[in-house]
Design an enzyme around this catalytic site. Structure first.
Site, PDB file in Angstrom:
ATOM      1  N   GLU A  29      28.574  67.443  38.506  1.00 52.11           N
ATOM      2  CA  GLU A  29      30.059  67.480  38.998  1.00 52.11           C
ATOM      3  C   GLU A  29      30.239  68.992  39.428  1.00 52.11           C
ATOM      4  O   GLU A  29      31.108  69.665  38.998  1.00 52.11           O
ATOM      5  CB  GLU A  29      30.851  66.899  37.889  1.00 52.11           C
ATOM      6  CG  GLU A  29      30.565  65.607  37.288  1.00 52.11           C
ATOM      7  CD  GLU A  29      31.624  65.061  36.201  1.00 52.11           C
ATOM      8  OE1 GLU A  29      32.049  65.920  35.508  1.00 52.11           O
ATOM      9  OE2 GLU A  29      31.738  63.759  36.324  1.00 52.11           O
TER      10      GLU A  29
ATOM     11  N   LYS B 190      24.618  60.731  26.932  1.00 49.55           N
ATOM     12  CA  LYS B 190      26.117  60.005  26.733  1.00 49.55           C
ATOM     13  C   LYS B 190      25.305  58.301  26.175  1.00 49.55           C
ATOM     14  O   LYS B 190      24.412  57.877  26.533  1.00 49.55           O
ATOM     15  CB  LYS B 190      26.613  59.914  27.767  1.00 49.55           C
ATOM     16  CG  LYS B 190      27.581  61.173  28.209  1.00 49.55           C
ATOM     17  CD  LYS B 190      28.593  60.821  29.254  1.00 49.55           C
ATOM     18  CE  LYS B 190      29.216  62.389  29.413  1.00 49.55           C
ATOM     19  NZ  LYS B 190      30.167  62.320  30.478  1.00 49.55           N
TER      20      LYS B 190
ATOM     21  N   TRP C  42      33.284  58.991  43.541  1.00 54.75           N
ATOM     22  CA  TRP C  42      32.615  59.472  42.100  1.00 54.75           C
ATOM     23  C   TRP C  42      31.359  58.256  42.115  1.00 54.75           C
ATOM     24  O   TRP C  42      30.685  58.471  41.029  1.00 54.75           O
ATOM     25  CB  TRP C  42      33.289  59.290  40.872  1.00 54.75           C
ATOM     26  CG  TRP C  42      34.329  60.407  41.059  1.00 54.75           C
ATOM     27  CD1 TRP C  42      35.698  60.420  41.559  1.00 54.75           C
ATOM     28  CD2 TRP C  42      34.304  61.805  40.751  1.00 54.75           C
ATOM     29  NE1 TRP C  42      36.572  61.557  41.620  1.00 54.75           N
ATOM     30  CE2 TRP C  42      35.325  62.445  41.041  1.00 54.75           C
ATOM     31  CE3 TRP C  42      33.169  62.424  40.064  1.00 54.75           C
ATOM     32  CZ2 TRP C  42      35.429  63.713  40.712  1.00 54.75           C
ATOM     33  CZ3 TRP C  42      33.304  63.692  39.939  1.00 54.75           C
ATOM     34  CH2 TRP C  42      34.654  64.559  40.195  1.00 54.75           C
TER      35      TRP C  42
ATOM     36  N   GLU D 180      39.194  59.354  26.088  1.00 51.91           N
ATOM     37  CA  GLU D 180      39.468  59.792  27.562  1.00 51.91           C
ATOM     38  C   GLU D 180      39.826  58.352  28.414  1.00 51.91           C
ATOM     39  O   GLU D 180      40.772  58.177  29.113  1.00 51.91           O
ATOM     40  CB  GLU D 180      38.348  60.434  28.407  1.00 51.91           C
ATOM     41  CG  GLU D 180      38.445  60.652  29.716  1.00 51.91           C
ATOM     42  CD  GLU D 180      37.276  61.274  30.282  1.00 51.91           C
ATOM     43  OE1 GLU D 180      36.261  61.884  29.557  1.00 51.91           O
ATOM     44  OE2 GLU D 180      37.150  61.450  31.403  1.00 51.91           O
TER      45      GLU D 180
ATOM     46  N   GLU E 143      40.042  46.427  25.209  1.00 54.37           N
ATOM     47  CA  GLU E 143      38.967  46.119  26.370  1.00 54.37           C
ATOM     48  C   GLU E 143      39.672  44.854  26.913  1.00 54.37           C
ATOM     49  O   GLU E 143      39.459  44.869  28.190  1.00 54.37           O
ATOM     50  CB  GLU E 143      37.621  45.744  25.587  1.00 54.37           C
ATOM     51  CG  GLU E 143      36.545  44.933  26.489  1.00 54.37           C
ATOM     52  CD  GLU E 143      35.349  44.575  25.811  1.00 54.37           C
ATOM     53  OE1 GLU E 143      35.487  44.034  24.543  1.00 54.37           O
ATOM     54  OE2 GLU E 143      34.231  44.783  26.449  1.00 54.37           O
TER      55      GLU E 143
ATOM     56  N   ARG F 275      25.219  55.155  39.988  1.00 51.34           N
ATOM     57  CA  ARG F 275      25.299  56.276  38.929  1.00 51.34           C
ATOM     58  C   ARG F 275      24.578  55.766  37.699  1.00 51.34           C
ATOM     59  O   ARG F 275      24.115  56.761  36.839  1.00 51.34           O
ATOM     60  CB  ARG F 275      26.462  56.451  38.896  1.00 51.34           C
ATOM     61  CG  ARG F 275      27.257  57.530  37.959  1.00 51.34           C
ATOM     62  CD  ARG F 275      28.690  57.642  38.168  1.00 51.34           C
ATOM     63  NE  ARG F 275      29.151  58.576  36.986  1.00 51.34           N
ATOM     64  CZ  ARG F 275      30.322  58.842  36.742  1.00 51.34           C
ATOM     65  NH1 ARG F 275      31.468  58.641  37.496  1.00 51.34           N
ATOM     66  NH2 ARG F 275      30.647  59.733  35.542  1.00 51.34           N
TER      67      ARG F 275
ATOM     68  N   ASP G 191      29.868  56.691  31.909  1.00 49.64           N
ATOM     69  CA  ASP G 191      30.561  57.550  31.463  1.00 49.64           C
ATOM     70  C   ASP G 191      31.704  57.001  30.386  1.00 49.64           C
ATOM     71  O   ASP G 191      32.786  56.876  30.827  1.00 49.64           O
ATOM     72  CB  ASP G 191      31.531  58.398  32.603  1.00 49.64           C
ATOM     73  CG  ASP G 191      31.995  59.592  32.160  1.00 49.64           C
ATOM     74  OD1 ASP G 191      31.711  59.853  30.859  1.00 49.64           O
ATOM     75  OD2 ASP G 191      32.639  60.251  32.965  1.00 49.64           O
TER      76      ASP G 191
ATOM     77  N   ARG H 224      22.304  68.689  28.778  1.00 46.83           N
ATOM     78  CA  ARG H 224      22.988  67.467  29.035  1.00 46.83           C
ATOM     79  C   ARG H 224      22.336  66.692  30.009  1.00 46.83           C
ATOM     80  O   ARG H 224      21.793  67.140  31.149  1.00 46.83           O
ATOM     81  CB  ARG H 224      24.517  67.480  29.402  1.00 46.83           C
ATOM     82  CG  ARG H 224      25.309  67.971  28.142  1.00 46.83           C
ATOM     83  CD  ARG H 224      26.693  68.192  28.487  1.00 46.83           C
ATOM     84  NE  ARG H 224      27.556  67.129  28.235  1.00 46.83           N
ATOM     85  CZ  ARG H 224      28.481  66.600  28.842  1.00 46.83           C
ATOM     86  NH1 ARG H 224      28.867  66.756  30.410  1.00 46.83           N
ATOM     87  NH2 ARG H 224      29.399  65.542  28.630  1.00 46.83           N
TER      88      ARG H 224
END
Ligand code: GCV
Length: 645
Positions: A261, A335, A507, A368, A477, A311, A340, A294
């Site tokens: 990023e 992660k 993205w 988030e 969800e 991704r 993400d 990371r």
């Protein structure tokens, strides 16, 4: 005090065991002394008046603190006659004291405990910026930084207490996107402040970590490169580390986001991630330091027409071939999912691929993508699922929990009165600690314990609070992104619905819906992501029929009339989930309303307000997603409910 003590606000107890009247033993370390202090003040708050007989044996029932020297984290709390004996190193005594206090608060008379943490590193990552703001922070401003500088206050100490009380032992205080004054944390400009923070945390057995920028030699050292194989660059890092680690006791190491990023990293110089990480590992190793590197490396400028770049593949593509090439003091921070922190993702295949490299599992309790602490979303059941996941790799090291060497979570705290914005989000902070200590801990039991410690032991309150927490992830969800597809939120803020928002962004997180089909094909004919798992798992995810339904749209692109196992069409299932999710959120809010006369008015009001926003937003999610799909497909809801054409 302008903040609450959360679960450490011990409530008076009507009856306490006789042994709470006397404490014996004389811990010598700072942590052991803190343990004694916590025990005395905790018992006092519960209504006991313990007499402290330093070092003396006692003929009356007592709690005896037996401190061992050394760094061992093992702790033993056992019944000894009519009293209790607590044995361990200084930091373990802290864990034992908090365990004892928590269980006394829960009404248990003789809690026994023989335990050691599953992982040596159990930490929180703060995305706090030097100016006091917090990236993806939902609970106010930073309590680590103010006006461009780190600060150490009484709150820092209470934060360390909170961490130790649930078994956590590390925190990284600044954002992985290092910028502004945070760059200077490395140079020693804030040595005094950092040292104060480090010492304050150390008293509670919590290590300090810092995020650093890979291009610091250029940004701070005036060099014209940050190439990890360049001699000057290596020298700069070594000297910088010598100054920093000498000045700051209790500094455990660095966390680095590189080549991600827009962040600089070894790829800029044609070097591998291992070459980058190892250079830093060599610089910190003389001081016993560690590097948390990371794996969130991916192409964030993917063109929508490119259907092969995925991704989800990136973590494995970049890191699996490097297994075994990292120094022993490097941990790859991964992660929990391959993309993400969406409300549902498969477990990252990279966690199943590393055989010769230490890995650190990264969770996110900052909500988030899961309601930003305005919605209730108790994440511990999801963390437990992830830790229990089996990779079908090596039988003796198959579950995520057995494959990782450390665990962390992006923190959900800030300087709000209640630390986490939503009062119920503190259950994620507490629960993350407990499950990091023991990955087999029961999320329902954690919720029950947290509720009793926080709101008292009225069974009606406990039942309501746990009844809200436990299903809350599935509720979120249902009314947000369906069946693992994710990414239907507003780009930038990541809050509220915008089903096609990311579709027109860069993205690489496309959902690829049209009027016939929805989902991303990740089998061999698609991006091939399924093949990053072991053959058993790849076969399961590859097959549409064998793929777990809750992840169907993560792995497959399917027509809207695809029949789910219960006979409903895919589209009908999505409509139903959105209606049901809203109704279930409304039921949670009604359940909360019934607690009005059982809770402190302020707490009751704060949560009620959050529920109002949750319901507003859940209705918006339901209506926007259902209407969007109806307009794409022109297939009506079989039950004729209101969709806005
Ligand atoms: C700290 C996502 C978030 C970013 C975050 C990044 C990361 O992209 O939206 O805010 O940056 O993850 O984990 O590094």
């Amino acid at each position: 005090m302008d903040y609450s003590l959360l679960w450490l606000d011990w409530k008076p107890k009507e009856v306490l065991p006789a042994y709470t009247k006397c404490i014996t033993g004389m811990p010598a370390t700072r942590q052991g002394k803190a343990a004694l202090r916590e025990l005395v003040s905790g018992l006092q708050a519960m209504g006991a008046e313990p007499e402290v007989r330093c070092g003396q044996a006692s003929s009356v029932p007592s709690i005896h603190l037996k401190e061992y020297l050394g760094k061992d984290d093992k702790v033993t709390l056992r019944r000894s006659g009519d009293g209790m004996e607590l044995a361990g190193s200084g930091t373990s005594l802290l864990y034992g004291v908090f365990h004892l206090l928590r269980h006394l608060a829960m009404g248990e008379e003789f809690p026994q405990w023989e335990s050691a943490p599953a992982y040596p590193i159990r930490m929180l990552d703060h995305w706090d910026n030097a100016d006091g703001s917090i990236e993806r922070g939902y609970a106010g401003l930073s309590f680590f930084f103010r006006d461009g500088k780190p600060v150490c206050t009484e709150r820092t100490r209470d934060y360390a207490r909170l961490l130790a009380s649930c078994g956590l032992n590390g925190c990284c205080i600044n954002n992985v996107n290092v910028h502004g004054n945070a760059l200077k944390l490395l140079t020693g400009s804030y040595k005094r402040e950092l040292k104060r923070i480090a010492l304050c945390l150390a008293e509670y057995g919590v290590s300090l970590w810092l995020c650093v920028s890979f291009s610091a030699p250029m940004e701070l050292g005036g060099l014209d490169t940050a190439d990890p194989l360049d001699g000057e660059v290596k020298r700069w890092w070594k000297e910088t580390c010598l100054h920093l680690f000498t000045a700051i006791p209790n500094l455990a190491g660095f966390l680095i986001k590189a080549d991600s990023e827009g962040r600089p990293g070894p790829h800029t110089y044609g070097r591998t991630q291992a070459e980058g990480a190892n250079m830093l590992a060599d610089a910190v190793s003389p001081f016993g330091g560690k590097i948390l590197w990371r794996c969130f490396v991916y192409n964030c400028t993917q063109d929508w027409r490119d259907t092969k770049t995925d991704r989800a593949r990136a973590q494995c593509d970049h890191f699996a071939p490097l297994d075994g090439q990292f120094r022993d003091n490097v941990y790859l921070q991964i992660k929990n999912g391959p993309v993400d922190f969406q409300i549902r993702e498969p477990v990252s295949p990279l966690l199943g691929r590393l055989e010769h490299t230490a890995s650190l599992l990264e969770f996110q309790i900052a909500q988030e993508y899961t309601g930003q602490q305005r919605h209730v979303c108790y994440l511990i059941p999801m963390f437990r699922e992830i830790l229990d996941f089996r990779f079908h790799s090596r039988p003796e090291r198959d579950r995520t929990a057995d494959r990782i060497s450390a665990v962390c979570a992006v923190s959900n705290t800030g300087n709000d009165y209640n630390w986490t914005g939503h009062d119920l989000a503190a259950a994620n902070l507490f629960g993350f600690g407990l499950i990091s200590w023991d990955p087999a801990a029961d999320p329902a039991e954690i919720a029950r314990e947290w509720s009793i410690l926080t709101f008292g032991d009225d069974p009606a309150v406990t039942e309501t609070v746990t009844g809200i927490l436990l299903p809350s992830r599935e509720v979120y969800e249902k009314y947000s992104s369906p069946l693992g597809i994710g990414w239907m939120c507003v780009p930038e803020t990541h809050y509220g619905p915008s089903p096609e928002g990311f579709e027109f962004d860069r993205w690489g997180t496309y959902i690829r819906a049209n009027h016939r089909e929805i989902g991303v094909e990740r089998g061999p004919e698609g991006t091939g992501f399924t093949e990053q798992y072991s053959p058993e798992l790849a076969a399961m995810y590859r097959g549409v029929a064998s793929c777990p339904e809750e992840l169907l749209l993560f792995f497959h692109r399917l027509p809207y009339d695809y029949r789910m196992k219960d006979g409903r069409t895919l589209l009908q299932r999505i409509y139903d989930d959105h209606f049901e999710g809203y109704e279930e959120a409304a039921a949670m809010s009604e359940a909360w309303d019934k607690l009005a006369d059982k809770l402190e008015p302020e707490v009751f009001r704060r949560v009620q307000e959050r529920f109002r926003e949750q319901l507003r937003c859940a209705a918006e999610w339901r209506d926007v997603v259902n209407t969007w799909l109806y307009r794409l497909t022109m297939i009506p809801d079989e039950k004729g409910r209101r969709i806005y054409p």
